[in-house]
Design an enzyme around this catalytic site. Structure first.
Site, short mmCIF file in Angstrom:
data_model
loop_
_atom_site.label_atom_id
_atom_site.label_comp_id
_atom_site.label_asym_id
_atom_site.label_seq_id
_atom_site.Cartn_x
_atom_site.Cartn_y
_atom_site.Cartn_z
N GLY A 155 0.87 -1.18 0.00
CA GLY A 155 0.00 0.00 0.00
C GLY A 155 0.90 1.23 0.00
O GLY A 155 1.95 1.24 -0.64
N GLU A 169 2.82 -5.34 22.90
CA GLU A 169 3.28 -3.99 23.17
C GLU A 169 2.62 -3.39 24.41
O GLU A 169 1.40 -3.49 24.53
CB GLU A 169 2.92 -3.14 21.94
N ARG A 204 2.29 -3.91 12.43
CA ARG A 204 1.69 -4.08 13.75
C ARG A 204 2.27 -5.35 14.36
O ARG A 204 2.43 -6.36 13.65
CB ARG A 204 0.17 -4.19 13.67
N HIS A 224 8.22 1.71 18.64
CA HIS A 224 7.07 2.15 17.83
C HIS A 224 7.22 3.64 17.45
O HIS A 224 6.33 4.46 17.72
CB HIS A 224 5.75 1.90 18.57
N ILE A 225 8.35 3.94 16.82
CA ILE A 225 8.65 5.34 16.49
C ILE A 225 8.78 5.57 14.99
O ILE A 225 9.27 6.61 14.56
CB ILE A 225 9.96 5.81 17.16
N ALA A 226 8.36 4.59 14.17
CA ALA A 226 8.59 4.73 12.73
C ALA A 226 7.96 6.00 12.16
O ALA A 226 8.48 6.58 11.22
CB ALA A 226 8.07 3.50 11.99
P1 NAD Z 1 -2.28 0.77 3.23
O1 NAD Z 1 -3.69 0.49 3.55
O2 NAD Z 1 -1.95 1.83 2.24
O3 NAD Z 1 -1.55 -0.59 2.74
C1 NAD Z 1 -1.78 -1.85 3.31
C2 NAD Z 1 -1.68 -2.87 2.17
O4 NAD Z 1 -1.74 -4.18 2.74
C3 NAD Z 1 -2.84 -2.76 1.16
O5 NAD Z 1 -2.32 -2.61 -0.14
C4 NAD Z 1 -3.61 -4.05 1.34
O6 NAD Z 1 -4.20 -4.52 0.15
C5 NAD Z 1 -2.49 -4.97 1.83
N1 NAD Z 1 -2.96 -6.19 2.47
C6 NAD Z 1 -4.01 -6.36 3.30
N2 NAD Z 1 -4.09 -7.65 3.69
C7 NAD Z 1 -3.06 -8.31 3.09
C8 NAD Z 1 -2.61 -9.66 3.11
N3 NAD Z 1 -3.23 -10.60 3.82
N4 NAD Z 1 -1.51 -9.97 2.38
C9 NAD Z 1 -0.86 -9.03 1.65
N5 NAD Z 1 -1.27 -7.73 1.60
C10 NAD Z 1 -2.34 -7.39 2.31
O7 NAD Z 1 -1.56 1.08 4.61
P2 NAD Z 1 -0.13 1.74 4.84
O8 NAD Z 1 -0.29 3.20 4.98
O9 NAD Z 1 0.83 1.19 3.86
O10 NAD Z 1 0.18 1.17 6.32
C11 NAD Z 1 0.33 -0.22 6.55
C12 NAD Z 1 0.29 -0.49 8.05
O11 NAD Z 1 1.45 0.08 8.67
C13 NAD Z 1 -0.88 0.21 8.79
O12 NAD Z 1 -2.07 -0.55 8.72
C14 NAD Z 1 -0.36 0.35 10.18
O13 NAD Z 1 -0.80 -0.72 11.00
C15 NAD Z 1 1.16 0.31 10.03
N6 NAD Z 1 1.77 1.58 10.44
C16 NAD Z 1 2.74 1.55 11.39
C17 NAD Z 1 3.36 2.73 11.79
C18 NAD Z 1 4.46 2.73 12.83
O14 NAD Z 1 4.64 3.73 13.49
N7 NAD Z 1 5.20 1.65 12.99
C19 NAD Z 1 2.97 3.95 11.23
C20 NAD Z 1 2.00 3.94 10.24
C21 NAD Z 1 1.39 2.76 9.85
#
Ligand code: NAD
Length: 323
Positions: free
Chosen positions: A158, A270, A241, A288-290
């Site tokens: 994504g 966490e 996550r 969790h600071i990405a």
């Molecule tokens: P997004 O919705 O743009 O992308 C997620 C992608 O995962 C989508 O393309 C979706 O089709 C795909 N997907 C869903 N289920 C799947 C599966 N079973 N197999 C393969 N692909 C699958 O989200 P994003 O903005 O890219 O963020 C992704 C995740 O990162 C968020 O949901 C969030 O939990 C996490 N995140 C973490 C931090 C951090 O501080 N560490 C910050 C922001 C986001």
């Protein structure tokens, strides 16, 4: 009468400014750190709030919605919204929103930083220096491995996965393989990029990086079997996550040289860490600071507030996550 909202923890001024401009009143939770569900319920019962800004550390479900039946929206201050019970939100007729795209650059850069830290053994070497162990140049210490030429496997392509792919493709000439439930049009335009099944990605990648949301289908997506599918020399990166990875199985895999190393920004339990994790030298962990950049936090604040304003003014949110 003025509209009023409740914000469970402090958010940056960028969003508060928008609320003031619209004359929307707000109260901000005063708990030190993350409030408990009990704290949130207690606060929400105090006033007939029209909306709430919540955080990924807040557990939001029917009990919380029932505490404040006037609130039409819970705007989550994050991309992920696995802290919210979506079925309960549907049943209670509450909009749930997130902040998509606000932290993609930050998380992608942090992900690549973790990859480089693993391949260069940066953290181990820094600890070695601080412990006063450096006795002079030695050709045999901290032998790393090149990033260039590595095949990068993204699970989830994504917004964040795509940013990671671009940095690695244009910066390191990496070939990218990815799995996603649907094709990524933007990634498919980049040469040396191939969509595969998750199993194929696990089998072929030198570095596997996780960018999926936490869903019932992605919980423990990386488990004992998937770790065995990976190359013995491969690294695993998780900035998505924590529960996407079975952390106990990961510790076992690292202790038994099933994979080479891992870098984690998020954790299954966490803020607790699975026993054995911090003892492993081939593991890098960050708290969790990405997305921890002022630019990202300001955008998250603005987008969360804009969703609230949109619901209060038009009855519809901008980033509705309930399909
Ligand atoms: P997004 O919705 O743009 O992308 C997620 C992608 O995962 C989508 O393309 C979706 O089709 C795909 N997907 C869903 N289920 C799947 C599966 N079973 N197999 C393969 N692909 C699958 O989200 P994003 O903005 O890219 O963020 C992704 C995740 O990162 C968020 O949901 C969030 O939990 C996490 N995140 C973490 C931090 C951090 O501080 N560490 C910050 C922001 C986001």
């Amino acid at each position: 009468m003025s509209k009023q909202i409740y914000i469970t923890r402090k958010i940056p001024e960028a969003g508060l400014k928008l609320l003031r401009e619209k004359g929307i009143l707000f109260d901000i939770g005063t708990s030190k750190g993350a409030p408990t569900k009990k704290d949130i319920i207690k606060e929400l019962k105090k006033k007939p709030y029209d909306g709430v800004i919540s955080f990924l550390t807040d557990s939001i479900d029917k009990e919380v919605f029932d505490a404040c039946p006037t609130a039409k929206i819970f705007a989550n201050f994050s991309v992920g919204y696995d802290n919210v019970n979506i079925e309960d939100a549907k049943a209670c007729n509450v909009f749930i929103t997130n902040t998509p795209g606000t932290s993609s650059t930050a998380v992608a850069e942090h992900t690549v930083a973790l990859m480089l830290a693993l391949t260069t053994r940066l953290v181990e070497a820094d600890e070695f220096m601080r412990e006063g162990k450096y006795k002079g140049w030695d050709p045999d210490i901290f032998i790393g491995t090149d990033m260039k030429g590595k095949k990068i496997g993204l699970i989830g392509a994504g917004q964040i996965g795509t940013e990671v792919a671009k940095i690695l493709h244009y910066g390191f000439g990496s070939s990218i393989i990815y799995s996603d439930v649907s094709p990524c049009v933007e990634l498919d335009k980049i040469e040396n990029t191939t969509r595969m099944t998750t199993e194929e990605v696990l089998r072929e990648a030198d570095i596997v990086s996780l960018h999926v949301p936490l869903l019932p289908s992605t919980r423990h997506l990386i488990n004992g079997d998937s770790l065995k599918t990976m190359k013995k020399t491969a690294f695993l990166i998780n900035t998505s996550r924590g529960p996407v990875v079975d952390e106990k199985a990961l510790v076992y895999a690292l202790e038994n040289d099933i994979i080479r190393g891992a870098a984690l920004d998020v954790f299954e339990f966490e803020p607790k860490l699975t026993k054995g994790l911090i003892k492993l030298p081939d593991v890098i962990i960050t708290p969790h600071i990405a997305s921890a950049r002022q630019s990202a936090r300001d955008l998250m604040s603005e987008i969360a507030v804009k969703n609230v304003i949109s619901v209060l003014e038009t009855g519809k949110p901008i980033n509705n996550v309930i399909k």
